[in-house]
Design a protein around this motif. Structure first.
Motif, short mmCIF file in Angstrom:
data_model
loop_
_atom_site.label_atom_id
_atom_site.label_comp_id
_atom_site.label_asym_id
_atom_site.label_seq_id
_atom_site.Cartn_x
_atom_site.Cartn_y
_atom_site.Cartn_z
N UNK A 234 -36.30 2.64 -0.19
CA UNK A 234 -36.88 1.66 -1.10
C UNK A 234 -35.95 0.48 -1.37
N UNK A 235 -34.92 0.35 -0.58
CA UNK A 235 -33.97 -0.76 -0.69
C UNK A 235 -33.94 -1.51 0.63
N UNK A 236 -33.41 -2.73 0.59
CA UNK A 236 -33.24 -3.52 1.80
C UNK A 236 -31.87 -4.18 1.79
N UNK A 237 -31.28 -4.26 2.96
CA UNK A 237 -30.08 -5.05 3.16
C UNK A 237 -30.51 -6.36 3.79
N UNK A 238 -30.16 -7.47 3.15
CA UNK A 238 -30.47 -8.80 3.68
C UNK A 238 -29.17 -9.35 4.26
N UNK B 150 -33.31 -4.17 -4.28
CA UNK B 150 -34.23 -3.08 -4.62
C UNK B 150 -35.68 -3.50 -4.36
N UNK B 151 -35.99 -3.83 -3.12
CA UNK B 151 -37.35 -4.15 -2.69
C UNK B 151 -37.58 -3.47 -1.35
N UNK B 152 -38.84 -3.26 -1.03
CA UNK B 152 -39.14 -2.65 0.26
C UNK B 152 -39.26 -3.72 1.34
#
Length: 136
Positions: free
Chosen positions: A49-53, A64-66
């Protein structure tokens, strides 16, 4: 007689310089917000449920976004979902190896292409490269 000298000031059209606005995205990061032009994003990697940008300048943000939310939010002409875990900036792709199911990014990193997404991504990437060639 010079008509410009005698014409009233109301007849002149004012020309304003306008900035070309670059689309930006705001990333919530450690109790603050960071605004980044979307063209600076290399790719986004999902982690449940997390993303690495990942940005072109080497910075990395944990958000903390999908990935689904980013896929819907970002321009579909500039970004492509190549795998369940990766959303990539098409401008940041250096080379595609469809036989090996991978792409190489401008920073040298190789990312996998999902077998189910290969055909759709291949069409999208070839269309993107054609448009880029016509634009330049």
């Amino acid at each position: 007689m010079n008509t410009l000298a005698t014409a009233p000031a109301a007849n002149f059209v004012k020309v304003y310089r306008t900035k070309i606005s670059v689309p930006k995205i705001t990333l919530p990061f450690m109790n603050r917000f960071v605004t980044v032009p979307i063209t600076e994003i290399l790719y986004i990697q999902s982690d449940v449920n997390y993303c690495y940008v990942y940005l072109k300048d080497g910075r990395k943000f944990l958000i903390a976004k999908t990935l689904k939310e980013y896929n819907q939010q970002l321009d579909s002409e500039l970004f492509a979902r190549i795998h369940k875990s990766y959303l990539v900036n098409l401008e940041a792709i250096e080379h595609c190896n469809f036989a090996e199911y991978e792409i190489q990014m401008t920073n040298g990193l190789c990312l996998p292409i999902a077998r189910r997404k290969r055909k759709l991504f291949s069409k999208k990437f070839s269309l993107f490269t054609k448009i880029q060639r016509l634009a330049s």
